[in-house]
Design an enzyme around this catalytic site. Structure first.
Site, PDB file in Angstrom:
ATOM      1  N   LYS A  11      -5.902  -6.003   1.558  1.00 25.41           N
ATOM      2  CA  LYS A  11      -5.537  -4.808   2.058  1.00 25.41           C
ATOM      3  C   LYS A  11      -4.219  -4.125   1.405  1.00 25.41           C
ATOM      4  O   LYS A  11      -3.209  -4.721   1.030  1.00 25.41           O
ATOM      5  CB  LYS A  11      -5.242  -4.729   3.562  1.00 25.41           C
ATOM      6  CG  LYS A  11      -4.765  -3.436   4.299  1.00 25.41           C
ATOM      7  CD  LYS A  11      -3.756  -3.531   5.224  1.00 25.41           C
ATOM      8  CE  LYS A  11      -2.426  -3.813   4.347  1.00 25.41           C
ATOM      9  NZ  LYS A  11      -1.134  -3.832   5.305  1.00 25.41           N
ATOM     10  N   ASP A 137      -3.327  -4.833  11.985  1.00 21.65           N
ATOM     11  CA  ASP A 137      -3.993  -4.625  10.707  1.00 21.65           C
ATOM     12  C   ASP A 137      -5.548  -5.188  10.782  1.00 21.65           C
ATOM     13  O   ASP A 137      -6.099  -4.923   9.990  1.00 21.65           O
ATOM     14  CB  ASP A 137      -3.452  -5.125   9.315  1.00 21.65           C
ATOM     15  CG  ASP A 137      -2.349  -4.407   8.981  1.00 21.65           C
ATOM     16  OD1 ASP A 137      -2.299  -3.099   9.193  1.00 21.65           O
ATOM     17  OD2 ASP A 137      -1.574  -4.866   8.202  1.00 21.65           O
TER      18      ASP A 137
END
Length: 285
Positions: A11, A137
């Site tokens: 990410k 996340d």
């Protein structure tokens, strides 16, 4: 069912504005999140009990204790009433505590793989709740496509279409944990400034990103000055359109228009800094 594998891509926060703080101490974010064509791999096999084997170049960086993959598995089993096991093999390539969501990506891949292995499809709200309870996340990693991430990570909107581009991810192999970075942040909160129009090309994307920022960069550099050195080294490479830190660090990235440019920059950085973790990767759209 035979064994199968699922990728857990890194990410990358192209922008990260800290826009407020809740009464419980959690910070509110507005972030443009994308994924890179490099990451960990999880292999799933049927089994009577739950087990996890960790291998790969950065496996030794994982701390002892319950891995986030096992946490994801147990929470999903509780939420769905599953009593089956699974043999999970995690090939770890991403550095740990690095600001590129390695653990969160692994947890999201675990949820995807175990839903397939166990033949369960929990309601979207149940899955969202499970993902958020694992980590802030994890919901965006579960989505796996460019997103505007808001709140503490629970509010997601699809990002505008992004142009083809390449990244060079660079980590000085210094772990930088998130809570101290947020704690070291000073000054007023930022305004939300989302990307609203699709950039025409990689240069246009860089221009749009340059008008925004990562608010956690100054506190990260205060804690680990090497982050500033990484950003300077990336900025000095040929054809770099933008250097920036991802998440709470210490991973930084350079943005490039072409694959050849990114690979040349990665080679240049690797020659100058052989102890750093460096990886060219396509920006996944």
């Amino acid at each position: 069912m035979t064994s199968f594998s699922i990728e857990a891509p890194a990410k990358v926060n192209l922008t990260l504005h800290v826009v407020g703080k809740r009464d419980d101490g959690y910070h509110l974010l507005d972030s443009l999140v994308v994924f890179a064509g490099i990451g960990d791999t999880l292999e799933f096999s049927p089994a009577e009990t739950l087990s996890l084997e960790v291998t790969g170049p950065t496996a030794s960086q994982i701390p002892d204790g319950e891995n986030i993959v096992l946490k994801a598995a147990r929470l999903l089993a509780e939420a769905t009433g599953v009593t089956k096991g699974a043999a999970i093999r995690l090939t770890k390539r991403l550095p740990v505590a690095a600001g590129i969501g390695g653990g969160s990506a692994d947890a999201a891949a675990a949820l995807k793989g175990l839903m397939r292995l166990w033949g369960v499809a929990p309601p979207a709200e149940t899955l969202r709740r499970v993902a958020l309870s694992i980590g802030a996340d994890v919901p965006v990693c579960l989505a796996g496509t460019p997103m505007r991430m808001m709140g503490v990570g629970e509010v997601l909107e699809p990002a505008p279409t992004l142009p083809p581009a390449w990244l060079v991810l660079v980590n000085p192999l210094v772990p930088l944990h998130t809570p101290p970075v947020f704690k070291a942040r000073t000054g007023p909160f930022s305004a939300a400034d989302p990307l609203t129009a699709p950039p025409r090309d990689a240069k246009g994307l860089a221009e749009a990103l340059a008008a925004r920022r990562n608010d956690l960069t100054p506190p990260a550099i205060t804690i680990e000055p090497v982050v500033g050195e990484v950003l300077a080294a990336i900025a000095a490479t040929a054809d770099c359109l933008l250097p920036r830190m991802s998440g709470s660090g210490a991973t930084c990235f350079g943005l490039y228009a072409e694959e050849a440019q990114a690979r040349a920059a990665a080679a240049q950085l690797g020659a100058a800094h052989p102890a750093w973790w460096i990886a060219p990767a396509q920006l996944l759209s």
